[in-house]
Design a protein around this motif. Structure first.
Motif, PDB file in Angstrom:
ATOM      1  N   LEU A 169    -104.244  38.043 -19.547  1.00 31.95           N
ATOM      2  CA  LEU A 169    -103.588  36.735 -19.682  1.00 31.95           C
ATOM      3  C   LEU A 169    -102.066  36.873 -19.614  1.00 31.95           C
ATOM      4  CD1 LEU A 169    -105.750  35.139 -22.544  1.00 31.95           C
ATOM      5  CD2 LEU A 169    -105.806  34.589 -20.096  1.00 31.95           C
ATOM      6  N   ALA A 170    -101.534  37.924 -20.239  1.00 27.23           N
ATOM      7  CA  ALA A 170    -100.087  38.142 -20.207  1.00 27.23           C
ATOM      8  C   ALA A 170     -99.613  38.432 -18.788  1.00 27.23           C
ATOM      9  CB  ALA A 170     -99.713  39.302 -21.136  1.00 27.23           C
ATOM     10  N   ASP A 171    -100.407  39.176 -18.028  1.00 29.83           N
ATOM     11  CA  ASP A 171    -100.046  39.482 -16.642  1.00 29.83           C
ATOM     12  C   ASP A 171    -100.030  38.216 -15.791  1.00 29.83           C
ATOM     13  OD1 ASP A 171     -99.380  41.282 -14.553  1.00 29.83           O
ATOM     14  OD2 ASP A 171    -101.437  41.221 -13.841  1.00 29.83           O
ATOM     15  N   ILE A 172    -101.030  37.363 -15.999  1.00 30.85           N
ATOM     16  CA  ILE A 172    -101.084  36.092 -15.250  1.00 30.85           C
ATOM     17  C   ILE A 172     -99.893  35.208 -15.610  1.00 30.85           C
ATOM     18  CG2 ILE A 172    -102.415  33.974 -14.910  1.00 30.85           C
ATOM     19  CD1 ILE A 172    -104.937  35.634 -15.340  1.00 30.85           C
ATOM     20  N   LEU A 173     -99.609  35.095 -16.911  1.00 26.59           N
ATOM     21  CA  LEU A 173     -98.485  34.259 -17.344  1.00 26.59           C
ATOM     22  C   LEU A 173     -97.150  34.826 -16.884  1.00 26.59           C
ATOM     23  CD1 LEU A 173     -99.616  33.392 -20.996  1.00 26.59           C
ATOM     24  CD2 LEU A 173     -99.700  31.911 -18.984  1.00 26.59           C
ATOM     25  N   LEU A 174     -97.054  36.160 -16.836  1.00 23.41           N
ATOM     26  CA  LEU A 174     -95.806  36.790 -16.414  1.00 23.41           C
ATOM     27  C   LEU A 174     -95.441  36.423 -14.980  1.00 23.41           C
ATOM     28  CD1 LEU A 174     -93.530  38.836 -17.096  1.00 23.41           C
ATOM     29  CD2 LEU A 174     -95.020  40.622 -16.178  1.00 23.41           C
ATOM     30  N   PHE A 175     -96.453  36.293 -14.131  1.00 23.88           N
ATOM     31  CA  PHE A 175     -96.187  35.958 -12.735  1.00 23.88           C
ATOM     32  C   PHE A 175     -96.295  34.454 -12.456  1.00 23.88           C
ATOM     33  CE2 PHE A 175     -96.944  40.463 -12.290  1.00 23.88           C
ATOM     34  CZ  PHE A 175     -96.139  40.826 -11.230  1.00 23.88           C
ATOM     35  N   ALA A 176     -96.830  33.680 -13.393  1.00 23.97           N
ATOM     36  CA  ALA A 176     -97.008  32.244 -13.153  1.00 23.97           C
ATOM     37  C   ALA A 176     -95.908  31.398 -13.784  1.00 23.97           C
ATOM     38  CB  ALA A 176     -98.374  31.793 -13.681  1.00 23.97           C
ATOM     39  N   LEU A 177     -95.456  31.775 -14.992  1.00 19.32           N
ATOM     40  CA  LEU A 177     -94.498  30.934 -15.710  1.00 19.32           C
ATOM     41  C   LEU A 177     -93.088  30.926 -15.118  1.00 19.32           C
ATOM     42  CD1 LEU A 177     -95.489  31.458 -19.461  1.00 19.32           C
ATOM     43  CD2 LEU A 177     -96.034  29.560 -17.933  1.00 19.32           C
ATOM     44  N   PRO A 178     -92.523  32.083 -14.697  1.00 18.59           N
ATOM     45  CA  PRO A 178     -91.148  32.043 -14.167  1.00 18.59           C
ATOM     46  C   PRO A 178     -90.942  31.080 -13.007  1.00 18.59           C
ATOM     47  CG  PRO A 178     -91.752  34.297 -14.662  1.00 18.59           C
ATOM     48  CD  PRO A 178     -92.993  33.482 -14.837  1.00 18.59           C
ATOM     49  N   PRO A 179     -91.840  31.032 -11.989  1.00 22.74           N
ATOM     50  CA  PRO A 179     -91.629  30.033 -10.920  1.00 22.74           C
ATOM     51  C   PRO A 179     -91.715  28.598 -11.431  1.00 22.74           C
ATOM     52  CG  PRO A 179     -93.138  31.753 -10.189  1.00 22.74           C
ATOM     53  CD  PRO A 179     -92.963  31.922 -11.663  1.00 22.74           C
ATOM     54  N   ILE A 180     -92.646  28.347 -12.377  1.00 22.98           N
ATOM     55  CA  ILE A 180     -92.773  26.999 -12.928  1.00 22.98           C
ATOM     56  C   ILE A 180     -91.509  26.620 -13.694  1.00 22.98           C
ATOM     57  CG2 ILE A 180     -94.074  25.567 -14.553  1.00 22.98           C
ATOM     58  CD1 ILE A 180     -96.547  27.195 -13.855  1.00 22.98           C
ATOM     59  N   TYR A 181     -90.989  27.564 -14.482  1.00 23.86           N
ATOM     60  CA  TYR A 181     -89.766  27.294 -15.240  1.00 23.86           C
ATOM     61  C   TYR A 181     -88.588  27.064 -14.307  1.00 23.86           C
ATOM     62  CZ  TYR A 181     -85.678  28.132 -18.175  1.00 23.86           C
ATOM     63  OH  TYR A 181     -84.468  28.014 -18.798  1.00 23.86           O
ATOM     64  N   GLU A 182     -88.530  27.830 -13.236  1.00 21.15           N
ATOM     65  CA  GLU A 182     -87.421  27.700 -12.295  1.00 21.15           C
ATOM     66  C   GLU A 182     -87.406  26.325 -11.629  1.00 21.15           C
ATOM     67  OE1 GLU A 182     -87.354  30.577  -9.080  1.00 21.15           O
ATOM     68  OE2 GLU A 182     -85.317  31.121  -9.656  1.00 21.15           O
ATOM     69  N   LYS A 183     -88.583  25.766 -11.375  1.00 21.38           N
ATOM     70  CA  LYS A 183     -88.663  24.461 -10.720  1.00 21.38           C
ATOM     71  C   LYS A 183     -88.420  23.311 -11.695  1.00 21.38           C
ATOM     72  CE  LYS A 183     -91.895  25.997  -7.123  1.00 21.38           C
ATOM     73  NZ  LYS A 183     -93.262  25.857  -6.557  1.00 21.38           N
ATOM     74  N   ASN A 184     -88.739  23.534 -12.978  1.00 21.13           N
ATOM     75  CA  ASN A 184     -88.611  22.462 -13.977  1.00 21.13           C
ATOM     76  C   ASN A 184     -87.691  22.895 -15.124  1.00 21.13           C
ATOM     77  OD1 ASN A 184     -90.994  20.601 -12.924  1.00 21.13           O
ATOM     78  ND2 ASN A 184     -91.813  22.671 -13.058  1.00 21.13           N
ATOM     79  N   LYS A 185     -86.619  23.585 -14.793  1.00 19.65           N
ATOM     80  CA  LYS A 185     -85.755  24.184 -15.799  1.00 19.65           C
ATOM     81  C   LYS A 185     -85.129  23.133 -16.718  1.00 19.65           C
ATOM     82  CE  LYS A 185     -81.991  27.558 -16.166  1.00 19.65           C
ATOM     83  NZ  LYS A 185     -81.214  26.835 -17.172  1.00 19.65           N
ATOM     84  N   THR A 186     -84.636  22.045 -16.164  1.00 23.90           N
ATOM     85  CA  THR A 186     -83.934  21.045 -16.968  1.00 23.90           C
ATOM     86  C   THR A 186     -84.844  20.419 -18.009  1.00 23.90           C
ATOM     87  OG1 THR A 186     -82.520  20.550 -15.056  1.00 23.90           O
ATOM     88  CG2 THR A 186     -82.546  18.958 -16.861  1.00 23.90           C
TER      89      THR A 186
END
Length: 220
Positions: A169-186
């Motif tokens: 789960l940590a591996d999946i979140l590690l590669f999934a969350l950064p792009p999502i955060y980058e697109k919805n940072k504000t």
């Protein structure tokens, strides 16, 4: 040789040298670049390999996974070695060992590099020991209570998931969350700041009500 031709050769030589220097100075892909999918091919390869290893560990023992990986590597190198030997025998060429450049390469770890990593690790270990001592000896009762709550929650996590499942789960979140955060940072930063403010206010009220609680200085 006329001056114009000589000047052109010098310019081309300088351009080639600059190109080689820039190629040498080109930074290697960092972990941040990988998890942000700057290069989808490299990120996909790293994510796929990490998931393959973790899923293998979930199905087999560590010894079996390591043995299978090393066996696969040996099969590839031995097959390639035999293939090159047959090709050299048929073509009667003297190319030599196909892995000679890798065999001659120095793979030893320099003592300076080893000491540097040891010193860095020792710094982190000492910092962790100091923090553990501060928490378990209740230097600040609020921080110790936070740790107790986290440990209590982890007991429920451990009852539902095992270590390998958490790593997957940590591996999946590690590669999934950064792009999502980058697109919805504000938007995400707004919610995080709001949650942090609420938590800090709650902790401040709790700290004021607890008897003998150590007050944090404003400089912290």
């Amino acid at each position: 040789m006329d001056p114009m031709t000589q000047s052109a050769q010098i310019s081309s030589s300088e351009g080639l040298a600059d190109g080689q220097n820039s190629a040498l100075k080109e930074p290697k892909p960092s972990v941040k670049d990988l998890i942000h999918w700057r290069d989808p091919k490299k990120s996909g390869l790293v994510f796929g390999l990490s998931m393959l290893v973790l899923l293998s560990l979930a199905a087999f023992s560590v010894i079996s996974v390591v043995s299978y990986l090393l066996l696969a590597l040996l099969c590839v190198t031995i097959t390639f070695r035999i293939y090159k030997s047959v090709v050299q025998a048929v073509q009667k060429s003297g190319d030599g060992h196909p892995f000679k450049s890798l065999i001659d390469k120095d793979v030893s770890l320099p003592p300076e590099t080893f000491r540097k990593h040891v010193d860095t690790s020792l710094t982190y270990i000492n910092r962790a020991l100091k923090q553990m001592s501060r928490l378990f000896l209740v230097e600040d009762i609020v921080d110790s209570l936070k740790l107790a709550v986290v440990m209590w929650l982890l007991t429920y996590v451990g009852a539902v998931f095992n270590g390998i499942t958490i790593l997957i789960l940590a591996d999946i979140l590690l590669f999934a969350l950064p792009p999502i955060y980058e697109k919805n940072k504000t938007q995400i930063d707004q919610y995080v700041d709001l949650a942090r403010t609420q938590i800090n206010n709650t902790m401040a009220k709790l700290q004021e009500k607890l008897p003998g609680a150590v007050k944090r200085s404003k400089t912290e």
